[in-house]
Design a protein around this motif. Structure first.
Motif, PDB file in Angstrom:
ATOM      1  N   LYS A 110      92.135   3.935   3.195  1.00  0.00           N
ATOM      2  CA  LYS A 110      92.836   3.454   4.393  1.00  0.00           C
ATOM      3  C   LYS A 110      92.281   2.106   4.821  1.00  0.00           C
ATOM      4  O   LYS A 110      91.113   1.787   4.568  1.00  0.00           O
ATOM      5  CB  LYS A 110      92.666   4.461   5.529  1.00  0.00           C
ATOM      6  CG  LYS A 110      93.284   5.813   5.218  1.00  0.00           C
ATOM      7  CD  LYS A 110      93.107   6.773   6.374  1.00  0.00           C
ATOM      8  CE  LYS A 110      93.813   8.088   6.073  1.00  0.00           C
ATOM      9  NZ  LYS A 110      93.687   9.019   7.195  1.00  0.00           N
ATOM     10  N   ASN A 111      93.111   1.340   5.508  1.00  0.00           N
ATOM     11  CA  ASN A 111      92.623   0.087   6.073  1.00  0.00           C
ATOM     12  C   ASN A 111      91.971   0.386   7.429  1.00  0.00           C
ATOM     13  O   ASN A 111      91.924   1.551   7.861  1.00  0.00           O
ATOM     14  CB  ASN A 111      93.740  -0.971   6.165  1.00  0.00           C
ATOM     15  CG  ASN A 111      94.826  -0.604   7.161  1.00  0.00           C
ATOM     16  OD1 ASN A 111      94.674   0.262   8.021  1.00  0.00           O
ATOM     17  ND2 ASN A 111      95.959  -1.289   7.054  1.00  0.00           N
ATOM     18  N   ASP A 112      91.466  -0.642   8.099  1.00  0.00           N
ATOM     19  CA  ASP A 112      90.761  -0.431   9.358  1.00  0.00           C
ATOM     20  C   ASP A 112      91.647   0.137  10.462  1.00  0.00           C
ATOM     21  O   ASP A 112      91.161   0.747  11.405  1.00  0.00           O
ATOM     22  CB  ASP A 112      90.094  -1.731   9.815  1.00  0.00           C
ATOM     23  CG  ASP A 112      88.909  -2.094   8.930  1.00  0.00           C
ATOM     24  OD1 ASP A 112      88.361  -1.186   8.267  1.00  0.00           O
ATOM     25  OD2 ASP A 112      88.545  -3.288   8.882  1.00  0.00           O
ATOM     26  N   ALA A 113      92.960  -0.043  10.340  1.00  0.00           N
ATOM     27  CA  ALA A 113      93.896   0.506  11.324  1.00  0.00           C
ATOM     28  C   ALA A 113      94.259   1.961  10.994  1.00  0.00           C
ATOM     29  O   ALA A 113      95.015   2.590  11.734  1.00  0.00           O
ATOM     30  CB  ALA A 113      95.156  -0.357  11.379  1.00  0.00           C
ATOM     31  N   GLY A 114      93.729   2.496   9.884  1.00  0.00           N
ATOM     32  CA  GLY A 114      94.008   3.878   9.505  1.00  0.00           C
ATOM     33  C   GLY A 114      95.266   4.065   8.691  1.00  0.00           C
ATOM     34  O   GLY A 114      95.684   5.196   8.426  1.00  0.00           O
ATOM     35  N   VAL A 115      95.868   2.960   8.250  1.00  0.00           N
ATOM     36  CA  VAL A 115      97.076   3.030   7.436  1.00  0.00           C
ATOM     37  C   VAL A 115      96.674   3.264   5.974  1.00  0.00           C
ATOM     38  O   VAL A 115      95.769   2.606   5.451  1.00  0.00           O
ATOM     39  CB  VAL A 115      97.908   1.727   7.570  1.00  0.00           C
ATOM     40  CG1 VAL A 115      99.107   1.757   6.636  1.00  0.00           C
ATOM     41  CG2 VAL A 115      98.336   1.514   9.014  1.00  0.00           C
TER      42      VAL A 115
END
Length: 161
Positions: A110-115
């Motif tokens: 996941k990326n830092d935004a949780g995506v």
């Protein structure tokens, strides 16, 4: 009288055998509790220590077929993970799971935004407290060519993000 001496000697031998032959409670081997595959994976940080091709040959960790899978991995009991390159630069983070049969490991990066960036499922070939090895296929349609990515426990502290 001779029979009495022989009988006493026999009793002494039997008594000595019983006394010295008994095991002591402190000689018992303490068994470690049996861990589930998930608990085993989360029990230690891992470092990529080797890679082998489908013929059993060692593959350099800098080889383009395996270099993307090299680094430090920290699988936490809460189902999250972080991975770092060998120079401690961040590689990825997200969620992970291993089913009760221990046959596969799934990571959801996941990326830092949780995506979710991607999901990767790999076959586990070895999962013990001393080794974690999974198999990758350069071409999922050809299972005859593969690389085993071998990890061993490390005491390397997880870098700060």
């Amino acid at each position: 009288m001779k029979e009495l001496k022989n009988m006493m000697l026999l009793l002494l031998v039997i008594g000595s055998t019983l006394t010295f032959g008994c095991s002591k409670d402190n000689d018992k081997v303490v068994e470690e509790p049996k861990l589930t595959p998930s608990q085993t994976l989360a029990s230690t940080p891992w470092v990529t220590s080797n890679a082998k091709d489908n013929k059993g040959n060692d593959v350099l960790l800098t080889d383009p077929n395996v270099s993307n899978f090299v680094g430090f991995a920290y699988f936490k009991a809460d189902g999250t993970f972080t991975m770092y390159n060998l120079d401690d630069s961040p590689k990825m983070h997200g969620d992970w799971s291993v089913p009760a049969d221990g046959k596969t490991r799934t990571i959801v990066a996941k990326n830092d935004a949780g995506v979710t960036l991607f999901t990767r499922v790999v076959d586990i070939t070895v999962l013990t407290k001393k080794e974690f090895t999974y198999r990758i296929y350069p071409n999922n349609d050809d299972k005859s060519v593969y690389f085993d990515i071998i990890h061993t426990p490390t005491d390397h502290k997880e870098p700060k993000k």
